[in-house]
Design a protein around this motif. Structure first.
Motif, PDB file in Angstrom:
ATOM      1  N   PRO A   1       0.823  -1.214   0.000  1.00 51.95           N
ATOM      2  CA  PRO A   1       0.000   0.000   0.000  1.00 51.95           C
ATOM      3  C   PRO A   1       0.855   1.262   0.000  1.00 51.95           C
ATOM      4  CG  PRO A   1      -0.931  -1.616   1.499  1.00 51.95           C
ATOM      5  CD  PRO A   1       0.394  -2.160   1.056  1.00 51.95           C
ATOM      6  N   ARG A   2       0.431   2.256  -0.781  1.00 53.62           N
ATOM      7  CA  ARG A   2       1.187   3.515  -0.829  1.00 53.62           C
ATOM      8  C   ARG A   2       1.099   4.225   0.522  1.00 53.62           C
ATOM      9  NH1 ARG A   2       1.516   5.272  -6.257  1.00 53.62           N
ATOM     10  NH2 ARG A   2       1.709   3.415  -7.557  1.00 53.62           N
ATOM     11  N   SER A   3      -0.054   4.100   1.150  1.00 49.59           N
ATOM     12  CA  SER A   3      -0.256   4.757   2.448  1.00 49.59           C
ATOM     13  C   SER A   3      -1.014   3.826   3.387  1.00 49.59           C
ATOM     14  CB  SER A   3      -1.071   6.049   2.299  1.00 49.59           C
ATOM     15  OG  SER A   3      -0.447   6.964   1.435  1.00 49.59           O
ATOM     16  N   ILE A   4      -0.693   3.927   4.670  1.00 48.68           N
ATOM     17  CA  ILE A   4      -1.477   3.278   5.723  1.00 48.68           C
ATOM     18  C   ILE A   4      -2.077   4.378   6.584  1.00 48.68           C
ATOM     19  CG2 ILE A   4      -1.509   1.622   7.618  1.00 48.68           C
ATOM     20  CD1 ILE A   4       1.267   0.692   6.737  1.00 48.68           C
ATOM     21  N   VAL A   5      -3.347   4.249   6.902  1.00 48.48           N
ATOM     22  CA  VAL A   5      -4.001   5.174   7.821  1.00 48.48           C
ATOM     23  C   VAL A   5      -4.377   4.392   9.066  1.00 48.48           C
ATOM     24  CG1 VAL A   5      -5.962   6.700   8.201  1.00 48.48           C
ATOM     25  CG2 VAL A   5      -4.839   6.636   5.952  1.00 48.48           C
ATOM     26  N   TYR A   6      -3.638   4.611  10.141  1.00 46.78           N
ATOM     27  CA  TYR A   6      -3.904   3.945  11.419  1.00 46.78           C
ATOM     28  C   TYR A   6      -4.745   4.859  12.303  1.00 46.78           C
ATOM     29  CZ  TYR A   6      -0.354   0.294  10.631  1.00 46.78           C
ATOM     30  OH  TYR A   6       0.368  -0.779  10.160  1.00 46.78           O
ATOM     31  N   ASP A   7      -5.887   4.363  12.723  1.00 47.31           N
ATOM     32  CA  ASP A   7      -6.782   5.104  13.614  1.00 47.31           C
ATOM     33  C   ASP A   7      -7.293   4.107  14.650  1.00 47.31           C
ATOM     34  OD1 ASP A   7      -8.919   6.333  14.896  1.00 47.31           O
ATOM     35  OD2 ASP A   7      -9.687   7.291  13.076  1.00 47.31           O
TER      36      ASP A   7
END
Length: 380
Positions: free
Chosen positions: A164-170
């Motif tokens: 993945p180009r980006s990971i968004v951790y929330d």
């Protein structure tokens, strides 16, 4: 002041001392965005950064509402909900065809390892960029490893296109994950750390990341159990998950993952629980043959030994105990021996025989004391 510099051990740094530390480490190109409560805004920013105008959102039906919230405001042209554990090839083909029909230019996955795995399967053949939004502690979002299952056989590989180009951790997105599943998923992450300690491409950076991952998970998971709605434990566990996955992706798949991939593909066992059960048996089997790694793992747990630290954590979080609890038959354990033996890494610290695997799988099936794997004594 003049004189000859001294290296550790008293050797002259410019003559007698020659470093034995030599390795190559490749850092994967990926953005990591970590902010609790900000998933929707962060995903929008990451999609805009990619310049995407036709987004495909992948989320299982159970997480459709959550995915709607996370992807609000995106130029979504396709929502895909057929998500199946271990990513069957036929499911991947249907999703790929849908992406092609929709002229998709970006994929956003919202969910656990199966969801991320399907997004990776699409990227593998289309080169589409991925933005991953994890809701479990699977760690797939931080690796370039893909997996597909066909005719009860799970095949894995490594390809830069699936990262993945980006990971968004929330962390707020993981609060709804039930405690038992959180525990199993977190122990799956821990298995990445342990396997990374002796993976086929392991280097000192991998070991450092894995050790910090163990420390984070060993404190985060008990906090999740104690306070499921609290964010500190969830954030700590997500942090450990990311470190574990980066270490594992670099070091490569070891004995533990080979066993779990075979069992998952052959018998459709639940992914996280299988990893959670098998881990102590592989650790006990390999520990004596990898003393440096064993000491690092023990220190990360703050325990006298690696297996003691792992078992203490497993007790504290009420970890899954036996493969028979998840549908594996005793005969299945025997039948899987040769399939595992065929994929055992040459780099495993301890030689592995069919007899060893039979004992290990039977022990994991029954949930017996993992310490029996430390020597060659027969099952009782």
């Amino acid at each position: 002041m003049t004189g000859t510099s001294r290296a550790p051990g008293g050797h002259d740094a410019d003559s007698a001392y020659r470093s034995s530390t030599r390795f190559e480490h490749e850092t994967l190109p990926q953005r990591v965005c970590f902010a609790s409560g900000e998933a929707a805004a962060t995903v929008r920013a990451e999609v805009q950064r990619l310049g995407a105008a036709r987004v495909m959102v992948i989320a299982a039906a159970a997480e459709a509402e959550l995915a709607q919230q996370v992807t609000a405001g995106l130029p979504v042209v396709l929502r895909w909900s057929e998500v199946v554990m271990h990513v069957p090839v036929e499911v991947a083909e249907r999703a790929r065809a849908a992406a092609a029909r929709g002229h998709v230019d970006c994929v956003v996955s919202v969910g656990g390892g199966s969801t991320t795995g399907l997004a990776k399967a699409i990227a593998l053949t289309t080169d589409l960029p991925l933005v991953a939004v994890p809701t479990t502690y699977a760690g797939s979002e931080a690796t370039s490893v893909w997996g597909l299952t066909e005719q009860a056989r799970k095949t894995t590989g490594v390809d830069a296109r699936v990262l993945p180009r980006s990971i968004v951790y929330d962390a707020t997105l993981t609060v709804s994950l039930p405690v038992p599943m959180s525990v199993a998923s977190g122990l799956n992450a821990l298995a990445h750390c342990v396997d990374a300690m002796w993976g086929p491409r392991v280097d000192p950076i991998d070991r450092a990341l894995a050790a910090e991952g163990i420390r984070a998970l060993a404190t985060g998971l008990p906090a999740v159990v104690t306070d499921p709605a609290g964010l500190w434990g969830r954030e700590r566990t997500l942090y450990g998950t990311y470190l574990s996955a980066v270490a594992f992706s670099s070091a490569g798949s070891g004995l533990h993952h080979k066993i779990c991939h075979v069992l998952g593909g052959m018998y459709d066992l639940p992914h996280a629980q299988t990893h959670a059960v098998v881990l102590p048996y592989v650790l006990a089997f390999n520990a004596s043959a990898a003393p440096e790694a064993e000491q690092r793992i023990a220190a990360a747990f703050g325990a006298e030994s690696a297996i003691e630290g792992l078992q203490r954590l497993r007790h504290d979080v009420d970890a899954p105990k036996a493969l028979r609890d998840y549908g594996l038959e005793e005969a299945d354990a025997d039948n899987a021996v040769q399939a595992v033996l065929d994929v055992v890494p040459d780099s495993n610290p301890r030689p592995v025989t069919a007899h060893d695997l039979r004992r290990l799988l039977r022990s994991a099936w029954a949930g017996t004391d993992p310490s029996t794997m430390t020597d060659g004594k027969e099952d009782r």
